[in-house]
Structures are given as structure tokens and as C-alpha cells.
Design an enzyme around this catalytic site. Structure first.
Site, PDB file in Angstrom:
ATOM      1  N   SER A 121       0.822  -1.209   0.000  1.00 63.17           N
ATOM      2  CA  SER A 121       0.000   0.000   0.000  1.00 63.17           C
ATOM      3  C   SER A 121       0.856   1.260   0.000  1.00 63.17           C
ATOM      4  CB  SER A 121      -0.953   0.007   1.193  1.00 63.17           C
ATOM      5  OG  SER A 121      -0.232  -0.062   2.395  1.00 63.17           O
ATOM      6  N   CYS A 122       2.083   1.176   0.496  1.00 57.93           N
ATOM      7  CA  CYS A 122       2.948   2.355   0.509  1.00 57.93           C
ATOM      8  C   CYS A 122       3.561   2.608  -0.865  1.00 57.93           C
ATOM      9  CB  CYS A 122       4.045   2.226   1.568  1.00 57.93           C
ATOM     10  SG  CYS A 122       5.048   0.757   1.408  1.00 57.93           S
ATOM     11  N   ALA A 123       3.323   1.701  -1.826  1.00 57.92           N
ATOM     12  CA  ALA A 123       3.892   1.864  -3.164  1.00 57.92           C
ATOM     13  C   ALA A 123       2.809   2.002  -4.227  1.00 57.92           C
ATOM     14  CB  ALA A 123       4.799   0.678  -3.485  1.00 57.92           C
TER      15      ALA A 123
END
Length: 135
Positions: free
Chosen positions: A80-82
Site C-alpha cells: 500500500s505504501c507503493a
């Protein structure tokens, strides 16, 4: 009004999180049973209640996402951070996952607990997609 809404939201989360965690665990079990090469990423016990992520060696996640979308399964690849990046997520690499395996990263998230039939459908569609992609 904002304070009341936040209080209501927090109360709802407390009651739904155990249901989400149970559904997540059922989903994890179903995916791992239907795709023996799949590996759960992250800590097996200390996880977000409505989230399951896997790597599927030998599969390109972006291709898998297209096939799953056609089958009606909404999911994401990578971490989710990418989101929005097509690079190999450094988070997965930091977890010791190889670059090749990280290309097959798949994320399933939900706000409401899926029913047993939905979990079975997701696992079946995922297995069919992987088979169709040569796994």
C-alpha cells in the site's frame, strides 16, 4: 458533530475488527490451500484485521490483477505504501523477499467481513487465474 462521528466510528471498529480478523484468517487459509506456492507476507499473527497480502512466485502481479478484475475480484499488487509505482516495493525486499518473488505481490483488503462464499469465490478465481497464467 465531528467528535460524535469519530466516537461512533471507533465504537464500530471495536465491534467489527474481530469479525474482520476471522474473515481474514479464513481468506488466508483458503488462498494458501488453493495456491500451494503462495506465501503470506508479514507477521502471521500481528496483522491488520481486514488485510491479507501474499507473494506468488512465478506470477507477474500486474497480469494477475487484470485477470482477477475480469473475474470480478478487486485487489491490488505490491504494498500500500507503493501505490501508483510499478517498482518492486522496498518493503517486501526489506522483509527478505526476493526481487523475483516480489513481482508476484498481491494485496486483498476489505472494510466489511466477506462471507464464506465470497472467500471461496476469491480463492477459486485466484487459483484459476494462476493456472491460466501458467502456474
Amino acid at each position: 458533530a465531528v467528535a460524535v462521528a469519530l466516537d461512533d466510528s471507533t465504537t464500530e471498529r471495536r465491534s467489527i475488527n474481530p469479525l474482520l480478523a476471522t474473515a481474514r484468517d479464513s481468506l488466508v487459509d483458503a488462498v494458501l490451500a488453493s495456491i500451494p506456492r503462495a506465501r503470506l507476507t508479514g507477521d502471521p499473527l500481528h496483522r491488520l484485521p481486514g488485510h491479507a497480502s501474499f507473494v506468488i512466485p512465478g506470477i507477474e502481479a500486474e497480469t494477475l490483477l487484470v485477470d482477477l478484475d475480469v473475474r470480478g475480484v478487486e485487489c491490488s499488487s505490491g504494498t500500500s505504501c507503493a501505490v501508483g509505482h510499478h517498482d518492486i516495493p522496498p518493503t517486501l525486499l526489506a522483509m527478505g523477499i526476493s526481487r523475483d518473488d516480489a513481482r508476484g505481490a498481491l494485496r486483498l483488503s476489505f472494510r466489511r467481513p466477506p462471507q464464506s462464499r465470497d472467500i471461496a469465490l476469491i480463492a477459486r478465481c485466484l487459483a484459476e487465474s494462476c493456472a491460466g497464467l501458467g502456474l
